[in-house]
Each structure stands twice: as C-alpha cells, then as structure tokens.
Design a protein around this motif. Structure first.
Motif, PDB file in Angstrom:
ATOM      1  N   ASP A   1       0.848  -1.192   0.000  1.00  0.00           N
ATOM      2  CA  ASP A   1       0.000   0.000   0.000  1.00  0.00           C
ATOM      3  C   ASP A   1       0.888   1.249   0.000  1.00  0.00           C
ATOM      4  OD1 ASP A   1      -1.874   1.953   0.269  1.00  0.00           O
ATOM      5  OD2 ASP A   1      -2.710   1.234   2.160  1.00  0.00           O
ATOM      6  N   GLY A   2       1.203   1.735  -1.204  1.00  0.00           N
ATOM      7  CA  GLY A   2       2.079   2.901  -1.330  1.00  0.00           C
ATOM      8  C   GLY A   2       1.512   4.146  -0.695  1.00  0.00           C
ATOM      9  N   VAL A   3       0.192   4.275  -0.650  1.00  0.00           N
ATOM     10  CA  VAL A   3      -0.424   5.466  -0.065  1.00  0.00           C
ATOM     11  C   VAL A   3      -0.150   5.532   1.435  1.00  0.00           C
ATOM     12  CG1 VAL A   3      -2.598   6.656   0.380  1.00  0.00           C
ATOM     13  CG2 VAL A   3      -2.195   5.605  -1.848  1.00  0.00           C
ATOM     14  N   THR A   4      -0.221   4.389   2.107  1.00  0.00           N
ATOM     15  CA  THR A   4       0.083   4.391   3.542  1.00  0.00           C
ATOM     16  C   THR A   4       1.541   4.762   3.795  1.00  0.00           C
ATOM     17  OG1 THR A   4      -1.624   2.737   4.016  1.00  0.00           O
ATOM     18  CG2 THR A   4       0.119   2.988   5.640  1.00  0.00           C
ATOM     19  N   LEU A   5       2.445   4.294   2.939  1.00  0.00           N
ATOM     20  CA  LEU A   5       3.847   4.718   3.048  1.00  0.00           C
ATOM     21  C   LEU A   5       3.952   6.226   2.944  1.00  0.00           C
ATOM     22  CD1 LEU A   5       5.623   2.065   0.749  1.00  0.00           C
ATOM     23  CD2 LEU A   5       5.357   2.001   3.234  1.00  0.00           C
ATOM     24  N   PHE A   6       3.223   6.804   1.982  1.00  0.00           N
ATOM     25  CA  PHE A   6       3.208   8.256   1.822  1.00  0.00           C
ATOM     26  C   PHE A   6       2.644   8.954   3.057  1.00  0.00           C
ATOM     27  CE2 PHE A   6       3.423   8.074  -2.979  1.00  0.00           C
ATOM     28  CZ  PHE A   6       4.542   8.889  -3.081  1.00  0.00           C
ATOM     29  N   PHE A   7       1.538   8.431   3.590  1.00  0.00           N
ATOM     30  CA  PHE A   7       0.903   9.051   4.749  1.00  0.00           C
ATOM     31  C   PHE A   7       1.866   9.138   5.928  1.00  0.00           C
ATOM     32  CE2 PHE A   7      -3.740   7.832   3.563  1.00  0.00           C
ATOM     33  CZ  PHE A   7      -3.849   8.978   2.805  1.00  0.00           C
ATOM     34  N   VAL A   8       2.507   8.037   6.255  1.00  0.00           N
ATOM     35  CA  VAL A   8       3.399   8.011   7.413  1.00  0.00           C
ATOM     36  C   VAL A   8       4.604   8.925   7.172  1.00  0.00           C
ATOM     37  CG1 VAL A   8       4.815   6.569   8.914  1.00  0.00           C
ATOM     38  CG2 VAL A   8       2.645   5.689   8.031  1.00  0.00           C
ATOM     39  N   LEU A   9       5.162   8.878   5.976  1.00  0.00           N
ATOM     40  CA  LEU A   9       6.295   9.744   5.651  1.00  0.00           C
ATOM     41  C   LEU A   9       5.896  11.217   5.728  1.00  0.00           C
ATOM     42  CD1 LEU A   9       9.164  10.247   4.656  1.00  0.00           C
ATOM     43  CD2 LEU A   9       8.349   9.867   2.309  1.00  0.00           C
TER      44      LEU A   9
END
Length: 391
Positions: free
Chosen positions: A58-66
């Motif tokens: 889930d690339g979006v979750t990676l983006f969210f946390v970053l």
C-alpha cells in the motif's frame, strides 16, 4: 555542431537541481511508495494482474506516514523555536498550500474541462467539492478523479493538526510537548475507534470495493496513518537516544510488520469476515512504516548512479500521483484506443501498453514538476509574512 546543440537542449530540458542536503533514505521510501501506486494502477493492462497485485504494498500508507513524519517534524520545530501565534499558523498553511494546491488545482481544472466537454450528463457540481476536499470526508469517494482521495486526507491533516495544537497551547495553556502527544494519541484513538464503530454497525463489507470506499478512502477513517508519522517526529525530537538506538534492528522489524500486514491482507481479501481487515490492517502497515524511519531518516550515503534516478522519481512523485490514473489512463491512453487503426501495434501487446503508460507517467510528471510545481512552490517565499524585528 547541430548534434551538440540537441544534446545541450536535452540536458537543459531534463535537468533538475538536486539539493545536496536531501536525505536519500526518505527519497528511497518515497520512490517505492509512488512506484507501488503507479504500477498497481497500471497492472490491469497486463495478464495475471490479480497475481501481481499480491506483491504491491500500500504505497499510499507509506506516503501518509512519511508525510506525517516530515510535516510533524516541521510543526514541532516551529512550536519549540517560535511563538506559534496566528501569523505563524497562517505561514505554515501558506507554505503547505503553495506546495500542494497549485498543481492539484491545475490537474483538477483540466479534468473538469475534459469531463464537461466530452462526458454526457457530467455535472460541474461534482467537481466543486474537490476544491474544498469534502468529497470523501465521511462518505465514499466519487468516481471522478479517483486518486484525489488521499490528497483530501493530507489536506485535512494540514488544516486540523495545527488548529488542535494552537488550541491546546494557547487556549488550554498546555506545554508544547504535552500538547503534541495529546493530539497524536487522541487522533489515533479516535480514528481507530471510529473504524471499529463503523464495522460494528455496518458489518463485513460485501465486497472489496465497498471496503475500499468505506474504510480505506475516507478522511475520518485514515487520519491516524499520518499521526503515526507525527509520533515518529515526536520521538525523534524529544527522545533522540531512543530514536537512534538499534536503527537497523528496528528497520528489519518494520519490514517484517509490513510483510505480515501484506500477507494477512492477501489471505483475507477472499474472506473479509475479519475485524483486522477493516479496522487494524491500516494500523499495522502504519506502525511497520514508522519503524523504517529511524534508519531511513539518517541514511544519506549511496552511489550516485543509484541516487540520481531514485531522487528524480522522488522529486516528481507528487506530479505522478496527480496524473497517473485519471488523466493518463482515462484521457491520454483511453482516447488512443478510440482510434485502434492508428494504435493497432500498441493494442497488440499488453506489455507495450504498460510500458507506454509508465513512460507517459514519467514524462508528463517531469514537465509538470519542473515547469509548474517548482515555480508555484517558490511563491511561498513571497507570501509568507516574516516576523517583525524588535527595536
């Protein structure tokens, strides 16, 4: 001579200045995040797409946390360095909005014009909500501009978190450190409990699309993912010894959690009778990503041949997010297939179409970033009001 001029033109056109202070580890995380997003959106062009989707995180979750980690770090530094008055609050918003809104509004306007001109029965009213980011606050995201759901969550994060902090610090009179922790814990708990409440009243989603729209893609159900990133910024700022302790072990543990989350989702996709699938899968992925950050946020040294392409993709990742799905797939490639006699060679090979999709994502995103994102981002230096010096 002519060839040299062409080379100079190409080099100048595709040259991006890379800041030497960039942290490669965070660029690498951003690179993988946008890669998972773009590739997973384009897999339907290929045979065995469902099989390959099993390997897409889930690339979006990676983006969210970053994003939560970076913006949270900026906020914590501001709160501890200056008096966080109304002007400083406004400056924070101006800086964030100059970075995200111009390119978003440009793509949104282009899509609205295309839909109005070429889509029967399209109502311009459908697009008004997108300017205010209310299209998926607590309801399913519409089909139009489908990828905008995650930016809506980001923008509400930018808007609400500073307001909560301002209220706690200047109205309730709590100290900065305590206020930040209260906001982090409160939003993580509220969002997780709201997903639990929705699950308790709605039950198991009837299909994967329903789960996607009602649990994964709403502001009120996903703000906690960004707050895990803010928690990382909090620990880094106030407890640096803990943050820097055994970073590699923590990194590998984070990878294990992410893989566990992915394996759990693969197993549960066919059988969604699971509390974990609707409520806690997002939390596990976010915590796993958080554990990657101590190591990645300090990782700078890497060979230039690896650094340059990773950093390039990282820099244009926001533009890639904006154009990869609706604009490129629906309008650019989609319109090509209207004329099969012209593009019969592309149609004959799914892999060529997929390669064309990736190429268009890079080229269009690159030019959007270099010739629109960069100039509009520079506007913030003119709009930010600097504090007056005391006499």
């Amino acid at each position: 001579m002519f060839i040299n001029r062409i080379k100079e033109f190409v080099v100048h056109t595709f040259m991006i200045k890379i800041d030497s202070n960039r942290i490669f580890g965070l660029d690498l995380l951003r690179f993988f995040a946008i890669s998972f997003v773009v590739v997973s959106h384009g897999l339907h062009y290929l045979p065995y797409a469902d099989f390959f989707l099993n390997f897409m995180l889930d690339g979006v979750t990676l983006f969210f946390v970053l994003s939560g980690f970076l913006i949270g770090g900026i906020l914590i530094e501001i709160l501890n360095r200056t008096k966080f008055d109304r002007q400083e609050l406004l400056n924070f918003w101006v800086r964030r909005w100059c970075r995200t809104l111009p390119a978003y509004f440009l793509v949104l306007l282009v899509l609205l014009i295309l839909e109005t001109l070429f889509t029967p029965d399209f109502s311009i009213y459908n697009g008004i909500r997108y300017f205010l980011f209310i299209q998926n606050f607590a309801s399913p995201h519409p089909e139009f501009f489908a990828e905008a759901w995650s930016l809506s969550i980001e923008e509400w994060f930018y808007l609400l978190i500073p307001v909560f902090l301002y209220g706690l610090i200047y109205i309730v009179k709590r100290e900065v450190k305590t206020s930040v922790l209260i906001v982090i814990i409160s939003i993580i708990l509220f969002t997780t409990l709201f997903r639990l409440y929705r699950y308790s009243i709605c039950g198991t989603p009837p299909d994967l699309n329903s789960w996607d729209l009602n649990f994964r893609k709403q502001v009120i159900t996903r703000l906690d993912s960004l707050m895990y990133g803010v928690l990382g910024a909090y620990i880094k700022y106030y407890y640096s010894e803990i943050w820097n302790a055994r970073k590699r072990i923590v990194f590998y543990f984070g990878l294990a959690l992410i893989l566990l989350s992915q394996l759990s989702l693969i197993e549960l996709i066919s059988d969604r009778n699971s509390l974990f699938f609707s409520v806690f899968s997002f939390s596990l992925m976010s915590v796993g990503t958080l554990f990657l950050l101590p190591f990645l946020s300090s990782y700078k040294a890497t060979p230039y041949k690896i650094l340059k392409p990773v950093t390039y993709i990282s820099l244009i990742s926001y533009s890639m997010y904006l154009v990869n799905l609706t604009f490129i797939q629906t309008w650019v490639i989609g319109q090509m297939f209207v004329y099969p006699h012209v593009f019969r060679y592309f149609i004959s090979s799914a892999y060529i179409v997929f390669a064309m999709y990736l190429f268009l994502c890079f080229i269009i995103s690159f030019f959007l970033y270099k010739y629109f994102e960069i100039p509009t981002t520079r506007l913030r230096d003119k709009l930010v009001v600097k504090p007056k010096k005391e006499a």
